[in-house]
Design an enzyme around this catalytic site. Sequence first.
Site, PDB file in Angstrom:
ATOM      1  N   ASN A   1       0.964  -1.732  -0.037  1.00 15.13           N
ATOM      2  CA  ASN A   1       0.254   0.023  -0.213  1.00 15.13           C
ATOM      3  C   ASN A   1       1.172   1.543   0.151  1.00 15.13           C
ATOM      4  O   ASN A   1       0.077   2.413   0.198  1.00 15.13           O
ATOM      5  CB  ASN A   1      -1.525   0.018   1.131  1.00 15.13           C
TER       6      ASN A   1
ATOM      7  N   ASN B   1       4.870   3.325   3.551  1.00 10.98           N
ATOM      8  CA  ASN B   1       5.861   3.339   4.375  1.00 10.98           C
ATOM      9  C   ASN B   1       7.102   2.924   3.214  1.00 10.98           C
ATOM     10  O   ASN B   1       8.440   2.734   3.486  1.00 10.98           O
ATOM     11  CB  ASN B   1       6.429   2.285   5.619  1.00 10.98           C
TER      12      ASN B   1
ATOM     13  N   SER C   1      10.280 -11.765  14.329  1.00  8.80           N
ATOM     14  CA  SER C   1      11.557 -10.396  14.473  1.00  8.80           C
ATOM     15  C   SER C   1      12.110 -11.196  16.272  1.00  8.80           C
ATOM     16  O   SER C   1      11.112 -11.427  17.036  1.00  8.80           O
ATOM     17  CB  SER C   1      10.091  -8.842  15.096  1.00  8.80           C
ATOM     18  N   ALA C   2      13.336 -10.953  16.092  1.00  8.73           N
ATOM     19  CA  ALA C   2      13.324 -11.357  17.198  1.00  8.73           C
ATOM     20  C   ALA C   2      13.534 -10.735  18.509  1.00  8.73           C
ATOM     21  O   ALA C   2      13.150 -11.284  19.433  1.00  8.73           O
ATOM     22  CB  ALA C   2      15.133 -10.958  18.118  1.00  8.73           C
TER      23      ALA C   2
ATOM     24  N   TYR D   1       4.196  -4.124  18.960  1.00 11.15           N
ATOM     25  CA  TYR D   1       4.946  -4.328  17.444  1.00 11.15           C
ATOM     26  C   TYR D   1       4.995  -5.954  18.172  1.00 11.15           C
ATOM     27  O   TYR D   1       5.071  -6.717  17.480  1.00 11.15           O
ATOM     28  CB  TYR D   1       6.069  -3.893  17.590  1.00 11.15           C
TER      29      TYR D   1
ATOM     30  N   LYS E   1       4.361  -9.402  16.363  1.00 12.16           N
ATOM     31  CA  LYS E   1       4.037 -10.234  15.796  1.00 12.16           C
ATOM     32  C   LYS E   1       4.332 -11.746  16.317  1.00 12.16           C
ATOM     33  O   LYS E   1       4.040 -13.191  15.593  1.00 12.16           O
ATOM     34  CB  LYS E   1       6.140 -10.408  15.768  1.00 12.16           C
TER      35      LYS E   1
ATOM     36  N   ASP F   1      15.427  -1.091  25.992  1.00 12.44           N
ATOM     37  CA  ASP F   1      16.119  -1.229  25.009  1.00 12.44           C
ATOM     38  C   ASP F   1      17.539  -2.595  26.089  1.00 12.44           C
ATOM     39  O   ASP F   1      17.546  -2.156  27.245  1.00 12.44           O
ATOM     40  CB  ASP F   1      17.647  -0.592  25.082  1.00 12.44           C
TER      41      ASP F   1
HETATM   42  P1  NAD Z   1       9.379  -1.743   4.769  1.00 11.74           P
HETATM   43  O1  NAD Z   1       8.451  -0.201   5.919  1.00 11.74           O
HETATM   44  O2  NAD Z   1      10.349  -1.019   4.532  1.00 11.74           O
HETATM   45  O3  NAD Z   1       8.812  -2.406   4.122  1.00 11.74           O
HETATM   46  C1  NAD Z   1       6.784  -3.118   5.037  1.00 11.74           C
HETATM   47  C2  NAD Z   1       6.342  -2.611   3.546  1.00 11.74           C
HETATM   48  O4  NAD Z   1       4.849  -3.114   4.323  1.00 11.74           O
HETATM   49  C3  NAD Z   1       6.298  -1.023   3.352  1.00 11.74           C
HETATM   50  O5  NAD Z   1       6.345  -1.203   1.906  1.00 11.74           O
HETATM   51  C4  NAD Z   1       5.103  -0.763   3.688  1.00 11.74           C
HETATM   52  O6  NAD Z   1       4.885   0.233   2.305  1.00 11.74           O
HETATM   53  C5  NAD Z   1       3.984  -1.730   3.617  1.00 11.74           C
HETATM   54  N1  NAD Z   1       2.775  -2.366   4.474  1.00 11.74           N
HETATM   55  C6  NAD Z   1       2.166  -1.498   5.338  1.00 11.74           C
HETATM   56  N2  NAD Z   1       1.417  -1.968   5.884  1.00 11.74           N
HETATM   57  C7  NAD Z   1       0.872  -2.611   4.797  1.00 11.74           C
HETATM   58  C8  NAD Z   1      -0.914  -2.584   4.635  1.00 11.74           C
HETATM   59  N3  NAD Z   1      -1.593  -2.483   5.732  1.00 11.74           N
HETATM   60  N4  NAD Z   1      -0.481  -3.376   3.420  1.00 11.74           N
HETATM   61  C9  NAD Z   1       0.371  -3.329   2.262  1.00 11.74           C
HETATM   62  N5  NAD Z   1       1.164  -2.792   2.382  1.00 11.74           N
HETATM   63  C10 NAD Z   1       1.620  -2.657   4.044  1.00 11.74           C
HETATM   64  O7  NAD Z   1      10.092  -2.355   6.479  1.00 11.74           O
HETATM   65  P2  NAD Z   1      11.086  -3.883   6.337  1.00 11.74           P
HETATM   66  O8  NAD Z   1      12.233  -3.047   7.122  1.00 11.74           O
HETATM   67  O9  NAD Z   1      11.229  -4.412   5.307  1.00 11.74           O
HETATM   68  O10 NAD Z   1      10.630  -4.891   7.092  1.00 11.74           O
HETATM   69  C11 NAD Z   1       9.507  -6.069   6.595  1.00 11.74           C
HETATM   70  C12 NAD Z   1       8.881  -7.163   7.570  1.00 11.74           C
HETATM   71  O11 NAD Z   1      10.302  -7.644   8.145  1.00 11.74           O
HETATM   72  C13 NAD Z   1       8.014  -6.170   8.729  1.00 11.74           C
HETATM   73  O12 NAD Z   1       6.884  -7.263   8.750  1.00 11.74           O
HETATM   74  C14 NAD Z   1       8.826  -6.394   9.557  1.00 11.74           C
HETATM   75  O13 NAD Z   1       8.242  -6.071  11.054  1.00 11.74           O
HETATM   76  C15 NAD Z   1       9.557  -7.438   9.907  1.00 11.74           C
HETATM   77  N6  NAD Z   1      11.186  -6.900  10.395  1.00 11.74           N
HETATM   78  C16 NAD Z   1      11.962  -5.957  10.593  1.00 11.74           C
HETATM   79  C17 NAD Z   1      13.379  -5.494  10.791  1.00 11.74           C
HETATM   80  C18 NAD Z   1      13.522  -4.596  10.575  1.00 11.74           C
HETATM   81  O14 NAD Z   1      14.964  -4.300  11.381  1.00 11.74           O
HETATM   82  N7  NAD Z   1      13.739  -3.984   9.458  1.00 11.74           N
HETATM   83  C19 NAD Z   1      13.609  -6.477  11.649  1.00 11.74           C
HETATM   84  C20 NAD Z   1      12.325  -8.152  12.411  1.00 11.74           C
HETATM   85  C21 NAD Z   1      11.205  -8.067  11.830  1.00 11.74           C
HETATM   86  N1  UFG Z   2      20.753   2.237  19.212  1.00 12.52           N
HETATM   87  C1  UFG Z   2      21.914   4.116  19.538  1.00 12.52           C
HETATM   88  N2  UFG Z   2      21.549   5.129  19.169  1.00 12.52           N
HETATM   89  C2  UFG Z   2      19.879   5.414  17.711  1.00 12.52           C
HETATM   90  C3  UFG Z   2      19.808   3.996  17.675  1.00 12.52           C
HETATM   91  C4  UFG Z   2      20.368   2.787  18.381  1.00 12.52           C
HETATM   92  O1  UFG Z   2      22.819   4.411  20.514  1.00 12.52           O
HETATM   93  O2  UFG Z   2      20.229   6.245  17.432  1.00 12.52           O
HETATM   94  C5  UFG Z   2      21.463   1.470  19.353  1.00 12.52           C
HETATM   95  C6  UFG Z   2      20.363   0.896  20.830  1.00 12.52           C
HETATM   96  O3  UFG Z   2      20.574   1.477  21.618  1.00 12.52           O
HETATM   97  C7  UFG Z   2      20.949  -0.370  20.654  1.00 12.52           C
HETATM   98  C8  UFG Z   2      21.497  -0.571  18.795  1.00 12.52           C
HETATM   99  O4  UFG Z   2      22.057   0.758  18.918  1.00 12.52           O
HETATM  100  O5  UFG Z   2      21.517  -0.705  21.316  1.00 12.52           O
HETATM  101  C9  UFG Z   2      20.653  -0.685  17.956  1.00 12.52           C
HETATM  102  O6  UFG Z   2      19.625  -0.070  18.300  1.00 12.52           O
HETATM  103  P1  UFG Z   2      18.547   0.041  16.997  1.00 12.52           P
HETATM  104  O7  UFG Z   2      17.327   0.694  17.074  1.00 12.52           O
HETATM  105  O8  UFG Z   2      19.087  -0.346  15.940  1.00 12.52           O
HETATM  106  O9  UFG Z   2      17.635  -2.028  16.911  1.00 12.52           O
HETATM  107  P2  UFG Z   2      16.924  -2.648  18.410  1.00 12.52           P
HETATM  108  O10 UFG Z   2      17.934  -3.654  18.068  1.00 12.52           O
HETATM  109  O11 UFG Z   2      16.789  -1.530  19.226  1.00 12.52           O
HETATM  110  O12 UFG Z   2      15.453  -2.877  17.665  1.00 12.52           O
HETATM  111  C10 UFG Z   2      15.738  -3.940  16.081  1.00 12.52           C
HETATM  112  C11 UFG Z   2      14.298  -3.345  16.017  1.00 12.52           C
HETATM  113  C12 UFG Z   2      13.085  -4.070  16.094  1.00 12.52           C
HETATM  114  C13 UFG Z   2      13.222  -5.300  16.706  1.00 12.52           C
HETATM  115  C14 UFG Z   2      14.420  -5.484  18.283  1.00 12.52           C
HETATM  116  C15 UFG Z   2      14.544  -6.532  18.403  1.00 12.52           C
HETATM  117  O13 UFG Z   2      14.521  -2.446  15.369  1.00 12.52           O
HETATM  118  O14 UFG Z   2      11.843  -3.320  15.185  1.00 12.52           O
HETATM  119  O15 UFG Z   2      15.865  -5.194  16.746  1.00 12.52           O
HETATM  120  O16 UFG Z   2      14.689  -8.077  17.302  1.00 12.52           O
HETATM  121  F1  UFG Z   2      12.443  -5.153  17.474  1.00 12.52           F
END
Ligand code: NAD
Ligand code: UFG
Length: 342
Positions: free
Chosen positions: A33, A36, A125-126, A149, A153, A295
């Site tokens: 959609n 993001n 996700s972790a 969040y 998951k 964190d």
């Molecule tokens: P992202 O936001 O770049 O990609 C998600 C995509 O889904 C976007 O393009 C957004 O437009 C689309 N979207 C959101 N809601 C929607 C809806 N209702 N219908 C259709 N499309 C929709 O994020 P990403 O980093 O690519 O993450 C992808 C997946 O991996 C997510 O489910 C996220 O929760 C999961 N994930 C991401 C991370 C991370 O750190 N990036 C870590 C663990 C899990």
């Molecule tokens: N950090 C900083 N400054 C910043 C951002 C992050 O010091 O501006 C530090 C955080 O304290 C952490 C490390 O960098 O120690 C990584 O932080 P991130 O936000 O990049 O990642 P997280 O591990 O906190 O979170 C990620 C995803 C979440 C997910 C989580 C556990 O963003 O969606 O891993 O899987 F929930």
Amino acid sequence: MSTILVTGGAGYIGSHMCVELLQAGHEVVVLDNLSNSSARSLEAVERITQRSLHFHEVDVRDTDALRKIFATYELESVLHFAGLKAVGESVSEPASYYDNNVVGSLRLVEAMMEAGVHNLVFSSSATVYGMPEEMPITESFQTGPINPYGQTKLHVEQMLTDIAGSNPDWRISLLRYFNPVGAHASGEIGENPNGIPNNLVPFISQVAVGRRPHLNVFSDDYPTPDGTGIRDYIHVVDLVRGHMKALEFLRRNPGIHVHNLGTGRGYSVLEMIRAFEAASGRQVEYRVVERRPGDAAVSYADPAKAERELGWKAEFGIERMCEDVWRWQSHYPNGFDAADSP
Ligand code: NAD
Ligand code: UFG
């Protein structure tokens, strides 16, 4: 070769997934959609692969639109990335997270059942592990997310477990990602966060390119060697290759399966800053500030189960992750849709 639906395929991880699928010869249907992301990421995917994909600007909660997609294509498998992912926003807007992530996944699974498509890989996700005391994290650890969040998951994982239990035709892979970073080696696609980045590497990269004056390091008083938080950063290309292996695994193994996708190695915030400085040749200014609530000090995966069962192992180290992010960031300093983008 198969036809595969990628929900959220215009996003950061989904766009890298599309490259891998197209390069392996699959037909790719993307549903997104664009809440993001930008459709320009998909144009870049087509440039990189010299192949075309089918894009539908559709919300995953829209049952009628899903029905049409399942009726149009003969889909073999679904890779489900669509959803919202900002931890802080999930605390202030939980309903939207339950709606997009949980209701969205339910609508998708209903459409799959109606169409008789039973192969699904879900982006978990972790974060479902909450704050474990022991490291490394194995899949058998107790779950206990500490934010909405993470709850969404875990709810989806539980729903999919019940659904898999109801019909032996289902083949479902739950992949628990650690910290995805990096970008495609072409520099044409990468992570393009809206507004101020929440995550470390996109923030560092925007400081290096001059978009932000300095990074806030969320404390150096953790019980780690340099006092800063330690995470398991995994290159997005390694991550999407794990999905390719999961698809192969599902062909041999019905039922529902869970795997960690991480490298098994943790790096501190200061180590990541130094690696990025080396890769970019730029200085990354930083200030040490208060801890960010919620964190953990340390988080890294035990990826042994994925190696044993999927035959998958991460290959790229943090040097390569930072080089690839920098190539993307220098190419698109202000993102895809900015006036200065190529
Ligand atoms: P992202 O936001 O770049 O990609 C998600 C995509 O889904 C976007 O393009 C957004 O437009 C689309 N979207 C959101 N809601 C929607 C809806 N209702 N219908 C259709 N499309 C929709 O994020 P990403 O980093 O690519 O993450 C992808 C997946 O991996 C997510 O489910 C996220 O929760 C999961 N994930 C991401 C991370 C991370 O750190 N990036 C870590 C663990 C899990
Ligand atoms: N950090 C900083 N400054 C910043 C951002 C992050 O010091 O501006 C530090 C955080 O304290 C952490 C490390 O960098 O120690 C990584 O932080 P991130 O936000 O990049 O990642 P997280 O591990 O906190 O979170 C990620 C995803 C979440 C997910 C989580 C556990 O963003 O969606 O891993 O899987 F929930």
